[in-house]
Design a protein around this motif. Structure first.
Motif, mmCIF file in Angstrom:
data_model
loop_
_atom_site.group_PDB
_atom_site.id
_atom_site.type_symbol
_atom_site.label_atom_id
_atom_site.label_comp_id
_atom_site.label_asym_id
_atom_site.label_seq_id
_atom_site.Cartn_x
_atom_site.Cartn_y
_atom_site.Cartn_z
ATOM 1 N N LYS A 222 0.945 -1.294 0.082
ATOM 2 C CA LYS A 222 0.020 -0.021 -0.219
ATOM 3 C C LYS A 222 0.907 1.448 -0.039
ATOM 4 C CE LYS A 222 -4.095 -2.038 0.506
ATOM 5 N NZ LYS A 222 -4.594 -2.525 -0.947
ATOM 6 N N SER A 223 2.202 1.276 0.407
ATOM 7 C CA SER A 223 2.990 2.312 0.477
ATOM 8 C C SER A 223 3.385 2.765 -0.803
ATOM 9 C CB SER A 223 4.217 2.166 1.523
ATOM 10 O OG SER A 223 4.959 1.196 0.760
ATOM 11 N N ALA A 224 3.074 1.854 -2.024
ATOM 12 C CA ALA A 224 3.561 2.307 -3.217
ATOM 13 C C ALA A 224 2.150 3.066 -4.011
ATOM 14 C CB ALA A 224 4.111 1.034 -3.862
ATOM 15 N N LEU A 225 1.392 3.158 -3.335
ATOM 16 C CA LEU A 225 -0.071 3.539 -4.018
ATOM 17 C C LEU A 225 0.265 5.050 -4.847
ATOM 18 C CD1 LEU A 225 -2.746 2.682 -4.669
ATOM 19 C CD2 LEU A 225 -3.546 4.231 -2.543
ATOM 20 N N ASP A 226 0.842 6.078 -3.921
ATOM 21 C CA ASP A 226 1.370 7.229 -4.573
ATOM 22 C C ASP A 226 2.265 7.139 -5.518
ATOM 23 O OD1 ASP A 226 -0.742 8.426 -2.862
ATOM 24 O OD2 ASP A 226 0.922 9.037 -1.474
ATOM 25 N N ASP A 227 3.279 6.350 -5.456
ATOM 26 C CA ASP A 227 4.277 6.355 -6.473
ATOM 27 C C ASP A 227 3.498 5.800 -7.864
ATOM 28 O OD1 ASP A 227 6.257 7.417 -5.222
ATOM 29 O OD2 ASP A 227 6.893 5.355 -4.155
ATOM 30 N N ILE A 228 2.716 4.802 -7.670
ATOM 31 C CA ILE A 228 1.936 4.053 -8.801
ATOM 32 C C ILE A 228 1.093 5.138 -9.431
ATOM 33 C CG2 ILE A 228 0.286 2.459 -9.386
ATOM 34 C CD1 ILE A 228 1.428 0.598 -7.077
ATOM 35 N N GLU A 229 0.403 5.891 -8.761
ATOM 36 C CA GLU A 229 -0.406 7.103 -9.325
ATOM 37 C C GLU A 229 0.489 7.739 -10.169
ATOM 38 O OE1 GLU A 229 -3.942 10.087 -7.816
ATOM 39 O OE2 GLU A 229 -2.549 9.517 -6.445
ATOM 40 N N LYS A 230 1.504 8.213 -9.613
ATOM 41 C CA LYS A 230 2.538 9.304 -10.341
ATOM 42 C C LYS A 230 2.987 8.561 -11.647
ATOM 43 C CE LYS A 230 6.865 11.643 -9.318
ATOM 44 N NZ LYS A 230 7.989 11.859 -8.491
ATOM 45 N N GLY A 231 3.387 7.329 -11.499
ATOM 46 C CA GLY A 231 3.780 6.611 -12.704
ATOM 47 C C GLY A 231 2.835 6.599 -13.605
ATOM 48 N N ILE A 232 1.643 6.434 -13.477
ATOM 49 C CA ILE A 232 0.416 6.470 -14.207
ATOM 50 C C ILE A 232 0.441 7.966 -15.039
ATOM 51 C CG2 ILE A 232 -1.926 5.852 -14.819
ATOM 52 C CD1 ILE A 232 -1.780 4.028 -12.476
ATOM 53 N N LEU A 233 0.525 8.830 -14.123
ATOM 54 C CA LEU A 233 0.201 10.233 -14.695
ATOM 55 C C LEU A 233 1.543 10.510 -15.704
ATOM 56 C CD1 LEU A 233 -0.945 11.902 -11.540
ATOM 57 C CD2 LEU A 233 -2.069 11.798 -13.699
ATOM 58 N N GLU A 234 2.635 10.221 -15.529
ATOM 59 C CA GLU A 234 3.686 10.359 -16.150
ATOM 60 C C GLU A 234 3.894 9.495 -17.494
ATOM 61 O OE1 GLU A 234 7.046 9.514 -13.522
ATOM 62 O OE2 GLU A 234 6.919 11.573 -12.497
ATOM 63 N N ALA A 235 3.055 8.308 -17.452
ATOM 64 C CA ALA A 235 3.155 7.615 -18.580
ATOM 65 C C ALA A 235 2.164 8.226 -19.689
ATOM 66 C CB ALA A 235 2.587 6.149 -18.417
ATOM 67 N N ASP A 236 1.424 9.178 -19.357
ATOM 68 C CA ASP A 236 0.525 9.863 -20.186
ATOM 69 C C ASP A 236 -0.305 8.914 -21.094
ATOM 70 O OD1 ASP A 236 -0.606 12.239 -21.482
ATOM 71 O OD2 ASP A 236 1.038 12.216 -22.822
ATOM 72 N N ILE A 237 -0.891 8.017 -20.543
ATOM 73 C CA ILE A 237 -1.900 7.256 -21.281
ATOM 74 C C ILE A 237 -3.150 7.875 -21.707
ATOM 75 C CG2 ILE A 237 -0.740 5.032 -20.676
ATOM 76 C CD1 ILE A 237 -3.021 4.715 -18.597
ATOM 77 N N GLY A 238 -3.419 8.975 -21.215
ATOM 78 C CA GLY A 238 -4.803 9.572 -21.578
ATOM 79 C C GLY A 238 -5.854 9.520 -20.888
ATOM 80 N N ILE A 239 -5.696 8.656 -19.497
ATOM 81 C CA ILE A 239 -6.571 8.408 -18.447
ATOM 82 C C ILE A 239 -6.014 8.711 -17.168
ATOM 83 C CG2 ILE A 239 -8.044 6.681 -17.469
ATOM 84 C CD1 ILE A 239 -7.287 4.629 -19.877
ATOM 85 N N ASN A 240 -7.074 9.766 -16.341
ATOM 86 C CA ASN A 240 -6.443 10.211 -15.201
ATOM 87 C C ASN A 240 -6.854 9.046 -14.146
ATOM 88 O OD1 ASN A 240 -5.571 12.526 -15.846
ATOM 89 N ND2 ASN A 240 -7.617 13.428 -15.832
#
Length: 187
Positions: free
Chosen positions: A74-92
């Motif tokens: 669970k401690s990786a949740l914020d880093d995962i969210e940041k990684g998804i945003l940085e990947a710029d897949i077009g979905i928030n």
């Protein structure tokens, strides 16, 4: 000296790898419905190292247009969210404290046509790769003929086999493209 079978087997193997590569590329193209492969290229910082998302979280598709990312830690949740945003897949991403939800939006007709063009362009690249393999195989056949490894008749028969193999592989590639276009346009 390559034998006739080695030339054909090598060509077929390389052509099939081109089609597999296209399939993988097309899987990451969004078609209006949720697909876990949309996150294949996403990485997140995990203990200081960029780590593929599928190694640090469970990725599921509970509904037709929702991707759920559940971290193992669970401690990786914020880093995962940041990684998804940085990947710029077009979905928030939507972080609820335990999971990250990605709601795949409905595609507009205009966006579907844009994606369809991307699919066709990827397909053309695949065809070019297959034709390059054909050219390599034909060069090997001609070299074998020049070195007297193959007779003229064997050379012509082998060139014919290479062309038939190329035609069948391009037809398979066209089928893959048509299926993805149908998925995108009808999504």
């Amino acid at each position: 000296m390559a034998t006739q079978n080695e030339i054909l087997d090598t060509a077929k193997d390389k052509m099939q790898k081109s089609i597999a590569s296209l399939r993988q590329e097309l899987a990451s193209i969004r078609a209006g419905r949720a697909n876990a492969s949309l996150l294949n290229g996403v990485t997140a910082e995990y203990y200081g190292a960029p780590t593929p998302l599928n190694q640090i979280a469970s990725i599921t598709v509970p509904e037709a247009r929702v991707i759920m990312v559940t971290p193992y830690d669970k401690s990786a949740l914020d880093d995962i969210e940041k990684g998804i945003l940085e990947a710029d897949i077009g979905i928030n991403p939507a972080n609820d404290g335990d999971n990250i939800r990605l709601v795949v939006p409905q595609l507009t007709e205009e966006r579907r046509k844009e994606i369809s063009k991307k699919v066709k362009a990827a397909g053309e690249q695949g065809k070019v790769a297959i034709r390059n393999v054909r050219r390599e195989a034909m060069d090997a056949v001609k070299k074998g003929n020049k070195n007297d490894d193959f007779t003229d008749d064997e050379t012509h028969a082998l060139e014919d086999k290479v062309q038939k193999l190329t035609d069948s592989q391009i037809k398979d590639l066209d089928d893959v493209i048509a299926a993805k276009e149908k998925e995108v346009l009808n999504g």
